[in-house]
Design a protein around this motif. Structure first.
Motif: not given
Lengths: 117, 116
Positions: A35-36, A58-61, A71-78
């Protein structure tokens, strides 16, 4: 070859509310997922990546994403967004095997996240 | 350390002119990539360099586009006889290596090209 689908072109969210940005991919080989984030008039900044191992990354911010192979998914969450999270978010995939053509990133069309005060 | 840098940040040119866009990768990164971001086409891959060689040029849209990399470092993307449809943001990225887990790409700020 790989492809990426980001179904939501725009997502408005109230400040301090949780958010999920959806990403689905298609590939005939193992993949690396990214994710960018792109702030206005800037380049792409890496938020997080899945290469192998734990499916929750886990990433930044304060962002995190979960790789779901079935499910071939890569959902982003906050869990709680801030005004400063207003930006465009791109999901990207590249082939994980050492084959020619697996070096380049294939991007989704992006999701514009707007935080409402 | 320094990130990927690109110059110029903005370029306005007239249709038919040639333009050169420059990319300085992160020091020590052997792989370099060019992408194009436009309203109609989203983010598209153009070309990939490993060292000074370009094993994947599959994304170059026409023979008016060319790129080179010298000394395993700086790269130049050249567009000849520019057309209005070339207007876009041209992004450069670099990675430690082009393959495997070392292939995580880091992007520069981009060059916004406007063809009048």
């Amino acid at each position: 070859a790989q492809s990426v689908t980001q179904l939501d072109s725009q997502v408005p969210v109230f400040e301090e509310a949780p958010v999920e940005l959806r990403c689905n991919y298609s590939s005939s080989v193992s993949v690396y997922l990214f994710w960018y984030v792109q702030y206005p008039n800037q380049g792409l900044q890496l938020l997080l990546k899945y290469l192998s191992g734990s499916t929750l990354v886990k990433g930044i911010n304060g962002f995190e994403a979960e790789f779901n192979k079935s499910q071939t998914s890569f959902h982003l969450r906050k869990p709680s967004v801030h005004i400063s999270d207003t930006a465009e978010y791109f999901c990207a995939v590249r082939g994980g095997s050492f084959n020619f053509g697996n070096e380049k990133l294939t991007f989704g069309t992006g999701t514009r996240l707007t935080i409402i005060p | 350390g320094a990130g990927v840098s690109q110059s110029p940040s903005n370029k306005v040119t007239e249709k038919g002119k040639d333009v050169e866009l420059r990319c300085d990768p992160i020091s020590g990164h052997t792989a370099l990539y060019w992408y194009r971001q436009s309203l109609g086409q989203g983010l598209e891959f153009l070309i990939y360099f490993q060292g000074n060689s370009a094993p994947d040029k599959s994304g170059l849209p026409s023979d008016r586009f060319s790129a080179e990399r010298t000394g395993g470092s700086v790269s130049t993307l050249t567009i000849q006889r520019t057309q209005q449809e070339d207007s876009a943001v041209y992004l450069c990225a670099s990675s430690l290596d082009g393959t495997g887990v070392s292939g995580t790409q880091y992007f520069g700020p981009g060059t916004r090209l406007t063809v009048l």
